[in-house]
Design an enzyme around this catalytic site. Structure first.
Site, PDB file in Angstrom:
ATOM      1  N   LYS A  54       0.840  -1.204   0.000  1.00  0.00           N
ATOM      2  CA  LYS A  54       0.000   0.000   0.000  1.00  0.00           C
ATOM      3  C   LYS A  54       0.873   1.252   0.000  1.00  0.00           C
ATOM      4  O   LYS A  54       0.615   2.199  -0.741  1.00  0.00           O
ATOM      5  CB  LYS A  54      -0.939  -0.014   1.220  1.00  0.00           C
ATOM      6  CG  LYS A  54      -2.083  -1.012   1.065  1.00  0.00           C
ATOM      7  CD  LYS A  54      -2.875  -1.242   2.351  1.00  0.00           C
ATOM      8  CE  LYS A  54      -3.917  -2.334   2.129  1.00  0.00           C
ATOM      9  NZ  LYS A  54      -4.662  -2.715   3.339  1.00  0.00           N
ATOM     10  N   GLN A  98      -4.638  -1.242   9.524  1.00  0.00           N
ATOM     11  CA  GLN A  98      -4.633  -2.588   8.952  1.00  0.00           C
ATOM     12  C   GLN A  98      -5.243  -3.588   9.934  1.00  0.00           C
ATOM     13  O   GLN A  98      -4.861  -3.638  11.107  1.00  0.00           O
ATOM     14  CB  GLN A  98      -3.188  -2.989   8.584  1.00  0.00           C
ATOM     15  CG  GLN A  98      -3.062  -4.307   7.864  1.00  0.00           C
ATOM     16  CD  GLN A  98      -3.669  -4.305   6.458  1.00  0.00           C
ATOM     17  OE1 GLN A  98      -3.726  -3.286   5.790  1.00  0.00           O
ATOM     18  NE2 GLN A  98      -4.122  -5.466   6.015  1.00  0.00           N
ATOM     19  N   ASP A 121     -11.062   3.254   4.062  1.00  0.00           N
ATOM     20  CA  ASP A 121     -11.505   1.857   4.052  1.00  0.00           C
ATOM     21  C   ASP A 121     -13.032   1.757   4.064  1.00  0.00           C
ATOM     22  O   ASP A 121     -13.580   0.665   3.852  1.00  0.00           O
ATOM     23  CB  ASP A 121     -10.993   1.137   5.308  1.00  0.00           C
ATOM     24  CG  ASP A 121      -9.760   0.292   5.058  1.00  0.00           C
ATOM     25  OD1 ASP A 121      -9.629  -0.250   3.947  1.00  0.00           O
ATOM     26  OD2 ASP A 121      -8.948   0.167   5.988  1.00  0.00           O
TER      27      ASP A 121
HETATM   28  N1  GUN Z   1      -7.185  -6.527   6.224  1.00  0.00           N
HETATM   29  C1  GUN Z   1      -7.560  -7.264   5.161  1.00  0.00           C
HETATM   30  N2  GUN Z   1      -8.156  -6.496   4.227  1.00  0.00           N
HETATM   31  C2  GUN Z   1      -8.138  -5.228   4.709  1.00  0.00           C
HETATM   32  C3  GUN Z   1      -8.593  -3.983   4.200  1.00  0.00           C
HETATM   33  O1  GUN Z   1      -9.161  -3.874   3.090  1.00  0.00           O
HETATM   34  N3  GUN Z   1      -8.385  -2.915   4.998  1.00  0.00           N
HETATM   35  C4  GUN Z   1      -7.793  -3.017   6.217  1.00  0.00           C
HETATM   36  N4  GUN Z   1      -7.652  -1.907   6.930  1.00  0.00           N
HETATM   37  N5  GUN Z   1      -7.360  -4.154   6.719  1.00  0.00           N
HETATM   38  C5  GUN Z   1      -7.534  -5.253   5.962  1.00  0.00           C
END
Ligand code: GUN
Length: 295
Positions: A54, A98, A121
């Site tokens: 990311k 995350q 998100d």
């Molecule tokens: N863990 C797995 N997928 C995601 C996501 O799309 N966003 C976040 N913040 N954590 C994750």
């Protein structure tokens, strides 16, 4: 029959390029780049890989990336304090915590501390509620990416029967809401649904997000249907080797479906591309600028 392969990798590369092309206009209007803050707590190996990807993609799109890596022993209060501080920071447009968080931390309490205007998100109750009542807001990245692929493949989705297998807050529920908004008839199924094969057999669109490797088989599908596979499961294939598979049994599904996303290379790359898109959209909204066209 052999299904058309939906190339999410190429679609995601194009979206990332379009986001990157819109960054200079934002920077000259505001005097700063859009900024994404990513918070990782602990040493979960998969999460470390995701967070690194990311950050790299954010920089490649010409945006500012800030990473906060905290030890697994971080307290909930300290994490919430950081999330609030990022909410106050004018240079931060997007906040991503995350998941999963260590078991000692209440994920809902942390998500509740995220400023909804920076919730790239789409996990806050405010943004989930906006999606549920059909208002504009930030939408979870993976389901929005799936919707983009579906619209690119099928055009207008009106009247199609979509069966979403999975009911998580991150994927299944928002996916169902997005499909409803596109005038689909939506069935939400899950691991406890009775008679799942017969339900899936009625679907023009199947979205699989149940987390069970290769569960949905080709002989369940309606011929010509469109299959979006969100699953990412690592399975052993003998000789000490492993491979990634989805929630759909790809080989048998290809014999029946009209189009299908592969794993890897289907939905996966869309998540980061949409995260960048959401960050750019959040940055524009915070700066009082109109959202860039076509994103
Ligand atoms: N863990 C797995 N997928 C995601 C996501 O799309 N966003 C976040 N913040 N954590 C994750």
């Amino acid at each position: 029959m052999s299904a058309e392969i939906i190339d999410g990798k190429t679609f995601a590369e194009r979206l990332r390029r379009r986001v990157g092309e819109a960054v200079p206009a934002f920077a000259s209007a505001t005097g700063r780049k859009p900024g994404l803050a990513v918070v990782l707590v602990g040493e979960d190996p998969a999460s470390q890989v995701y967070v690194r990807s990311k950050g790299k993609a954010t920089v490649e799109a010409g945006m500012e990336s800030v990473e906060h890596r905290l030890p697994a022993a971080t307290t909930q209060d300290a994490l919430i304090a950081l999330v609030r501080q990022l909410g106050e920071d004018e240079s931060v447009d997007g906040i991503l915590v995350q998941l999963p968080l260590p078991p000692s931390i209440d994920e809902k309490a942390v998500i509740a501390a995220i400023d909804p205007a920076k919730d790239v998100d789409g996990f806050t109750v405010a943004n989930a509620g906006r999606l549920a009542v059909g208002d504009e807001g930030l939408v979870p990245c993976t389901p929005l990416g799936c919707l983009m692929l579906l619209k690119d493949q099928l055009g207008d989705l009106t009247g199609l029967h979509a069966v979403v297998v999975g009911r998580s807050n991150i994927v299944g529920k928002p996916m169902a809401q997005l499909l409803l908004k596109e005038n689909c008839t939506v069935t939400i199924a899950h691991s406890r649904t009775r008679g799942l094969p017969a339900l899936v057999a009625q679907a023009d669109v199947v979205v699989a997000a149940v987390g069970r490797p290769q569960m949905i088989r080709g002989d369940w599908l309606k011929p010509g249907s469109t299959v979006i596979d969100i699953g990412i499961n690592r399975i052993q294939i003998g000789g000490g080797n492993s491979k990634l598979v989805g929630d759909v049994d790809f080989d048998t599904a290809c014999e029946v479906a009209g189009a299908i996303t592969p794993v890897p290379g289907g939905v996966g790359p869309m998540t980061i591309a949409v995260l960048l898109r959401n960050t750019l959209v959040a940055a524009h909204a915070r700066a009082g600028l109109a959202a860039p066209e076509g994103l």
